[in-house]
Design an enzyme around this catalytic site. Structure first.
Site, PDB file in Angstrom:
ATOM      1  N   GLU A   1      98.275  41.799 -24.150  1.00 45.38           N
ATOM      2  CA  GLU A   1      98.567  40.743 -25.128  1.00 45.38           C
ATOM      3  C   GLU A   1      97.281  40.297 -25.831  1.00 45.38           C
ATOM      4  O   GLU A   1      97.286  39.976 -27.017  1.00 45.38           O
ATOM      5  CB  GLU A   1      99.209  39.530 -24.452  1.00 45.38           C
ATOM      6  CG  GLU A   1     100.604  39.777 -23.931  1.00 45.38           C
ATOM      7  CD  GLU A   1     101.173  38.565 -23.241  1.00 45.38           C
ATOM      8  OE1 GLU A   1     102.208  38.052 -23.703  1.00 45.38           O
ATOM      9  OE2 GLU A   1     100.586  38.112 -22.239  1.00 45.38           O
TER      10      GLU A   1
ATOM     11  N   TYR B   1     101.798  18.859 -46.601  1.00 43.27           N
ATOM     12  CA  TYR B   1     101.944  19.872 -45.552  1.00 43.27           C
ATOM     13  C   TYR B   1     101.378  21.223 -45.950  1.00 43.27           C
ATOM     14  O   TYR B   1     101.102  22.053 -45.087  1.00 43.27           O
ATOM     15  CB  TYR B   1     103.409  20.011 -45.125  1.00 43.27           C
ATOM     16  CG  TYR B   1     104.356  20.270 -46.263  1.00 43.27           C
ATOM     17  CD1 TYR B   1     104.540  21.539 -46.775  1.00 43.27           C
ATOM     18  CD2 TYR B   1     105.066  19.222 -46.834  1.00 43.27           C
ATOM     19  CE1 TYR B   1     105.405  21.771 -47.826  1.00 43.27           C
ATOM     20  CE2 TYR B   1     105.940  19.442 -47.878  1.00 43.27           C
ATOM     21  CZ  TYR B   1     106.104  20.725 -48.376  1.00 43.27           C
ATOM     22  OH  TYR B   1     106.963  20.934 -49.407  1.00 43.27           O
TER      23      TYR B   1
ATOM     24  N   GLU C   1     101.165  27.172 -23.859  1.00 43.31           N
ATOM     25  CA  GLU C   1     101.058  25.720 -23.697  1.00 43.31           C
ATOM     26  C   GLU C   1      99.715  25.212 -24.225  1.00 43.31           C
ATOM     27  O   GLU C   1      99.647  24.170 -24.876  1.00 43.31           O
ATOM     28  CB  GLU C   1     101.214  25.324 -22.218  1.00 43.31           C
ATOM     29  CG  GLU C   1     102.590  25.566 -21.637  1.00 43.31           C
ATOM     30  CD  GLU C   1     102.800  26.976 -21.080  1.00 43.31           C
ATOM     31  OE1 GLU C   1     103.765  27.155 -20.315  1.00 43.31           O
ATOM     32  OE2 GLU C   1     102.022  27.897 -21.410  1.00 43.31           O
TER      33      GLU C   1
ATOM     34  N   LYS D   1     107.329  32.750 -29.121  1.00 41.30           N
ATOM     35  CA  LYS D   1     106.822  34.131 -29.091  1.00 41.30           C
ATOM     36  C   LYS D   1     107.860  35.026 -28.443  1.00 41.30           C
ATOM     37  O   LYS D   1     108.713  34.574 -27.684  1.00 41.30           O
ATOM     38  CB  LYS D   1     105.478  34.227 -28.376  1.00 41.30           C
ATOM     39  CG  LYS D   1     105.524  34.329 -26.876  1.00 41.30           C
ATOM     40  CD  LYS D   1     104.121  34.622 -26.329  1.00 41.30           C
ATOM     41  CE  LYS D   1     104.174  35.098 -24.900  1.00 41.30           C
ATOM     42  NZ  LYS D   1     102.863  35.482 -24.389  1.00 41.30           N
TER      43      LYS D   1
END
Length: 120
Positions: A21, A53, A73, A98
């Site tokens: 990964e 934004y 996290e 993901k």
């Protein structure tokens, strides 16, 4: 309190526990909810009375592309802290999604956090 929702911010990053990964990378998607008072902008029709934004989207993409952490996290916390530091918001919600490369799993995982603005 009013909310501004920004959905589908996508970027390629190298976040994950597994070495592949961190080497091969994968796509991430972020949905945001921003709490702020939208009444002034609604009454004035002026961009400077709300949160622009369009400045946040490339910041979130950059954080995904450059962060080198193991846990989603941690990335979600980094995104929330960055947004709260840059904007006058009451709180922010970050949903980070993901699609992990797990054999026989075709789904996705999501981390969903809400963080208030710290006391100044």
């Amino acid at each position: 309190m009013d909310c501004l929702h920004v959905r589908g911010i996508r970027a390629y990053g190298y976040i994950g526990v597994f070495p592949e990964e961190q080497v091969l990378g994968q796509w991430f998607e972020v949905d945001l909810t921003l709490w702020l008072d939208l009444a002034p902008a609604g009454q004035s029709d002026r961009l400077d009375q709300t949160y622009d934004y369009s400045t946040m989207i490339p910041r979130v993409q950059h954080l995904i592309q450059t962060s080198r952490v193991k846990l989603v996290e941690t990335l979600a916390e980094t995104i929330a802290a960055d947004i709260l530091e840059q904007a006058s918001l009451h709180q922010v919600r970050v949903m980070l999604i993901k699609r992990p490369s797990i054999p026989n799993f075709d789904g996705s995982i999501a981390v969903d956090i809400t963080r208030p603005r710290g006391s100044d």
